[in-house]
Scaffold this motif. Structure first.
Motif, PDB file in Angstrom:
ATOM      1  N   LYS A 102      -1.894 -15.925  -2.600  1.00 31.55           N
ATOM      2  CA  LYS A 102      -1.671 -14.706  -3.384  1.00 31.55           C
ATOM      3  C   LYS A 102      -2.620 -13.624  -2.891  1.00 31.55           C
ATOM      4  O   LYS A 102      -3.828 -13.835  -2.817  1.00 31.55           O
ATOM      5  N   LYS A 105      -3.392  -6.639  -4.215  1.00 29.78           N
ATOM      6  CA  LYS A 105      -2.256  -5.717  -4.132  1.00 29.78           C
ATOM      7  C   LYS A 105      -2.437  -4.603  -3.109  1.00 29.78           C
ATOM      8  O   LYS A 105      -1.464  -3.985  -2.693  1.00 29.78           O
ATOM      9  N   GLU A 106      -3.668  -4.319  -2.706  1.00 30.36           N
ATOM     10  CA  GLU A 106      -3.884  -3.243  -1.730  1.00 30.36           C
ATOM     11  C   GLU A 106      -3.884  -3.757  -0.292  1.00 30.36           C
ATOM     12  O   GLU A 106      -4.167  -3.003   0.638  1.00 30.36           O
ATOM     13  N   ASP A 127       5.231  -8.168  -4.126  1.00 25.01           N
ATOM     14  CA  ASP A 127       4.388  -7.162  -4.796  1.00 25.01           C
ATOM     15  C   ASP A 127       3.428  -6.447  -3.850  1.00 25.01           C
ATOM     16  O   ASP A 127       2.670  -5.585  -4.269  1.00 25.01           O
ATOM     17  N   ILE A 128       3.443  -6.812  -2.562  1.00 24.36           N
ATOM     18  CA  ILE A 128       2.457  -6.256  -1.619  1.00 24.36           C
ATOM     19  C   ILE A 128       3.161  -5.250  -0.711  1.00 24.36           C
ATOM     20  O   ILE A 128       3.347  -5.492   0.488  1.00 24.36           O
ATOM     21  N   THR A 130       2.180  -2.558   0.454  1.00 33.91           N
ATOM     22  CA  THR A 130       1.274  -1.832   1.357  1.00 33.91           C
ATOM     23  C   THR A 130       1.109  -2.512   2.714  1.00 33.91           C
ATOM     24  O   THR A 130       0.448  -1.963   3.602  1.00 33.91           O
TER      25      THR A 130
END
Length: 283
Positions: A102, A105-106, A127-128, A130
Motif C-alpha cells: 500500500k 497517496k503522493e 488511489d495513486i 500521481t
C-alpha cells in the motif's frame, strides 16, 4: 625560592593536562561536537545499530513484527521500504513481499524490484493517481488485471522486465518507455491495439520473449528491441506502408531483431521507409 619554582612549573602542567582531558571528552559527548562532527557521530551510531540488528545472536528471542502465518505485505509500507518525498523504494525486501504494498497517496515513483510479487490487481494503484514511474523488474508477476493501470493518467515509465507474463494488459496513454524484456509473451498475448494508442511512446523493449511476429508499433517509437524471440517473417506493413511508397519513418532510429529465425534479406521492401536497417540476421 623552591616553592616559587615548583608553582611556576606545576600549575601550567596541570592546566595543559586538564585541557587535553576536556578535548578528549568532547570527542565522546555528542552535545559538545560541531555540526559536522555531530552528524558523523550519529551516522556511525546508526550504522552500528543496523549492524547489530542484521546479525542477531542465535539465542535471542524472535522479535519479528510479522505474526505467525502473516506476510511482509501486512506491515506498513514505510516500515518495510524506504519512503522519501514522492518516492518509495521496496527493492529486495526481506522478509519477502508477494503483492504490491500500500503506497502513500503522493507517491510518484515506485521501485519494487527483485521481490516475489505475483499479481497486480486493479486496486493496487487505483488511489495513486500521481504515479509517473513504476519499476517491478525481477518479480514473479504472471497476471495483471486489465484495469490495473487504467487510472494512471500521468504514468510515463513502466518496467515489467524479468517476470512471468504471458499477456499484456491495457497500458496508460502517456507512456514514454515500456520494458517487458525477459517474460513469456507470445503474439496471442499482445492485443492488436495494445500499443496503437500510445502516441508518446519512445522506447519499447520486448526482447527475450516468445513473440512470433512484430506487433503494431506506434509512429513515435525511436528504440525498438525485439531480439531473441521467435519471429519468422516481416512484411512491407510491419514498419512501412504497402499503399504509400512516399511514407517515411525517420524517428525509428534503432531496431533489434537479432536472435530471431527471420532472415531479413528476404524482405528488402520491408525497410524502405526507415533511415536505418534493423540489426539482425541477413543470411
Amino acid at each position: 625560592m623552591k616553592a616559587l619554582l615548583f608553582t611556576c612549573v606545576l600549575v601550567p602542567w596541570l592546566a595543559a593536562a586538564s585541557a587535553r582531558r576536556v578535548d578528549q571528552d568532547s570527542q565522546l559527548i555528542p552535545g559538545s561536537l560541531s555540526g559536522s562532527q555531530l552528524n558523523g557521530y550519529f551516522s556511525d551510531h546508526l550504522k552500528s545499530r543496523r549492524a547489530r540488528r542484521a546479525l542477531p545472536a542465535a539465542d535471542e528471542p524472535d522479535d519479528s513484527p510479522i505474526p505467525d502465518g502473516g506476510d511482509a505485505s501486512d506491515l506498513p509500507t514505510c516500515l518495510l521500504c524506504v519512503c522519501l518525498t514522492g518516492s518509495v523504494y521496496c527493492e529486495e525486501v526481506s522478509p519477502d513481499i508477494t503483492s504490491v504494498p500500500k503506497l502513500p497517496k503522493e507517491t510518484a515513483y515506485l521501485y519494487a524490484r527483485f521481490n516475489k510479487i505475483k499479481k497486480i490487481s486493479t486496486k493496487d494503484f487505483s488511489d495513486i493517481v500521481t504515479l509517473r514511474r513504476i519499476d517491478l523488474t525481477g518479480n514473479m508477476i504472471s497476471e495483471i488485471e486489465d484495469g490495473a493501470f487504467s487510472k494512471l493518467a500521468l504514468l510515463e515509465e513502466l518496467s515489467l522486465a524479468e517476470n512471468k507474463l504471458v499477456k499484456l494488459p491495457m497500458l496508460p496513454a502517456k507512456l514514454t518507455s515500456f520494458n517487458v524484456n525477459y517474460n513469456l509473451l507470445k503474439t496471442r498475448g499482445v492485443k492488436a491495439n495494445t500499443f496503437r494508442k500510445l502516441t508518446k511512446l519512445v522506447n519499447l523493449f520486448l526482447a527475450n520473449n516468445q513473440l512470433e511476429a512484430v506487433p503494431q508499433i506506434p509512429e513515435n517509437v525511436h528504440i525498438l528491441h525485439l531480439q531473441n524471440n521467435n519471429i519468422t517473417e516481416v512484411n512491407v506493413n510491419t514498419f512501412c506502408r504497402s499503399n504509400d511508397t512516399y511514407y517515411l519513418r525517420p524517428s525509428l532510429s534503432e531496431v533489434r531483431l537479432d536472435g530471431n529465425p527471420v532472415v531479413l534479406s528476404k524482405f528488402p521492401d520491408s525497410f524502405t521507409c526507415m533511415k536505418i536497417l534493423p540489426v539482425g540476421r541477413y543470411r
